[in-house]
Scaffold this motif. Structure first.
Motif, mmCIF file in Angstrom:
data_model
loop_
_atom_site.group_PDB
_atom_site.id
_atom_site.type_symbol
_atom_site.label_atom_id
_atom_site.label_comp_id
_atom_site.label_asym_id
_atom_site.label_seq_id
_atom_site.Cartn_x
_atom_site.Cartn_y
_atom_site.Cartn_z
ATOM 1 N N ALA A 182 51.003 28.923 53.660
ATOM 2 C CA ALA A 182 49.667 28.886 53.042
ATOM 3 C C ALA A 182 49.493 27.648 52.180
ATOM 4 N N LEU A 183 50.470 27.361 51.339
ATOM 5 C CA LEU A 183 50.342 26.225 50.425
ATOM 6 C C LEU A 183 50.273 24.905 51.173
ATOM 7 N N ASN A 184 51.195 24.694 52.097
ATOM 8 C CA ASN A 184 51.231 23.418 52.809
ATOM 9 C C ASN A 184 50.074 23.263 53.786
ATOM 10 N N GLU A 199 52.324 32.953 43.048
ATOM 11 C CA GLU A 199 51.440 32.624 41.931
ATOM 12 C C GLU A 199 50.251 33.576 41.929
ATOM 13 N N ASN A 200 50.248 34.523 41.015
ATOM 14 C CA ASN A 200 49.134 35.456 40.919
ATOM 15 C C ASN A 200 48.017 34.801 40.105
ATOM 16 N N LEU A 201 47.172 34.057 40.791
ATOM 17 C CA LEU A 201 46.143 33.272 40.109
ATOM 18 C C LEU A 201 44.939 34.108 39.688
ATOM 19 N N GLY A 202 44.802 35.283 40.299
ATOM 20 C CA GLY A 202 43.720 36.173 39.900
ATOM 21 C C GLY A 202 42.413 35.888 40.617
ATOM 22 N N LEU A 203 41.590 36.933 40.720
ATOM 23 C CA LEU A 203 40.325 36.818 41.439
ATOM 24 C C LEU A 203 39.292 35.996 40.663
ATOM 25 N N MET A 317 56.454 23.342 42.983
ATOM 26 C CA MET A 317 55.492 23.356 41.879
ATOM 27 C C MET A 317 54.646 22.085 41.853
ATOM 28 N N GLU A 318 55.245 20.984 42.266
ATOM 29 C CA GLU A 318 54.484 19.726 42.302
ATOM 30 C C GLU A 318 53.357 19.813 43.322
ATOM 31 N N LEU A 319 53.619 20.503 44.444
ATOM 32 C CA LEU A 319 52.579 20.661 45.461
ATOM 33 C C LEU A 319 51.493 21.615 44.973
ATOM 34 N N ARG A 321 50.524 21.776 41.900
ATOM 35 C CA ARG A 321 49.715 20.926 41.015
ATOM 36 C C ARG A 321 48.782 20.040 41.835
ATOM 37 N N VAL A 322 49.300 19.500 42.955
ATOM 38 C CA VAL A 322 48.485 18.669 43.844
ATOM 39 C C VAL A 322 47.323 19.503 44.393
ATOM 40 N N SER A 323 47.602 20.742 44.769
ATOM 41 C CA SER A 323 46.530 21.578 45.345
ATOM 42 C C SER A 323 45.443 21.846 44.316
ATOM 43 N N ASP A 324 45.811 22.025 43.052
ATOM 44 C CA ASP A 324 44.817 22.210 41.985
ATOM 45 C C ASP A 324 43.918 20.989 41.827
ATOM 46 N N ILE A 325 44.537 19.810 41.867
ATOM 47 C CA ILE A 325 43.778 18.569 41.735
ATOM 48 C C ILE A 325 42.857 18.359 42.925
ATOM 49 N N MET A 326 43.352 18.661 44.126
ATOM 50 C CA MET A 326 42.580 18.435 45.356
ATOM 51 C C MET A 326 41.378 19.349 45.470
ATOM 52 N N THR A 327 41.413 20.507 44.779
ATOM 53 C CA THR A 327 40.271 21.436 44.871
ATOM 54 C C THR A 327 39.205 21.131 43.836
#
Length: 328
Positions: A182-184, A199-203, A317-319, A321-327
């Protein structure tokens, strides 16, 4: 040890993954190179119990490196979980003069190998084959790269129709306990949100992210969800939740399912399988046992089967962080 090692058996067990056939081919041809007989066991541990064996030569594995699935078939065996069942399996190996075993599979397969090794002192080496990439001691398991690319290509196609109809698609990918696919795949396909078990990021966070996407002018969005994520009981309940809270979105669900396990293995998986198969046989020749071969920093390494089972493959974890920035 080489004088005593006359016959090595190879089997696949648990869920199939692209690259298993390439690994079988590698084990068989490495045995042929060292003038060791190789025996294939059909249907994993159940086939071992039933004596479902076949002699394999270098020529018997022609034209299989590109095929998905496993020519030796795979099955789960409840009988092997019993002492009586394992005793039957051991007697069959001894009856056929088999001296060592290469098992290709995931943690369930390796758990069986560890118990079998402890009970009968039978040499076992494991090759990690699972698309989830959740085995400790290797950066890549066989089939992960292929499944990852299959998922990404599917998400690319889904985005085409999402863009055409201004829809939000929630795409579920495999990963019961791990979010590597999912992440990649989510980062690679440019998903607006990625939900994984680690990572339980929540709804609420997901809703905020989708609102930002909408306000920034995005007319369609993709949310990639690992099947083990607990944000909703099911991906369909998750879709209902989004529709209730963001009625401006027309939500569709796509479950990729077992299509991720199929197909021709990628070049990476074929090469990895070839390297791990050679190493597995050579370790047995050297008298090593109860270990798994894997990949670390592009080098073939070994770790104990028990560590491979009990250890936790950490998410990058670095990826994240990248996914957060990319969204953004």
């Amino acid at each position: 040890m080489r004088e005593k090692l006359k016959r090595i058996a190879v089997m696949t067990s648990g869920g199939d993954s692209p690259g298993m056939n390439a690994a079988i081919r590698s084990v068989v041809r490495t045995c042929a190179y060292y003038k060791i007989e190789c025996i294939g066991i059909y249907r994993g541990y159940q086939g071992m119990i039933e004596g479902d064996f076949i002699n394999m030569t270098a020529r018997s594995v022609n034209h299989i490196i590109h095929k998905g699935g496993t020519i030796l078939k795979s099955a789960r065996s409840k009988e092997f979980m019993t002492k009586k069942g394992r005793q039957k399996a051991y007697k069959n190996l001894i009856k056929h003069d088999i001296n060592a075993l290469v098992v290709i599979g995931g943690d369930g397969t390796f758990t069986g190998g560890v118990v079998f090794n402890k009970e009968f002192k039978f040499p076992v080496v494991g090759i990690p084959g699972t698309i989830d990439n959740d085995i400790y001691g290797t950066s890549h398991t066989l089939g992960y790269d292929t499944a990852l690319n299959t998922a990404m290509e599917a998400i690319d196609k889904i985005r085409d129709t999402a863009s055409s109809h201004n829809r939000l698609f929630i795409v579920e990918v495999m990963g019961r306990d791990a979010g590597f696919i999912a992440l990649n795949a989510g980062v690679g396909a440019g998903a607006e949100e990625i939900l994984i078990p680690e990572e339980n990021l929540g709804l609420d966070r997901m809703l905020e992210s989708l609102k930002k996407s909408k306000s920034s002018g995005k007319s369609s969005s993709i949310v990639v969800v690992a099947e083990g994520d607990k944000s909703g009981k099911t991906v369909f309940e998750l879709a209902d939740y989004v529709e209730e809270n963001l009625p401006e979105y027309e939500v569709r669900v796509s479950v990729l399912g077992h299509m991720q396990r199929g197909g021709s293995p990628s070049c990476f998986d074929r090469v990895l399988a070839s390297r791990l198969g050679v190493k597995a046989v050579e370790l047995l020749i050297d008298g090593k046992t109860n270990i798994m071969v894997g990949l670390k920093d592009n080098q073939v390494v070994s770790t104990s089967l028990e560590k491979a089972i009990k250890g936790i493959q950490e998410i990058n974890m670095e990826l994240l962080r990248v996914s957060d920035i990319m969204t953004t």
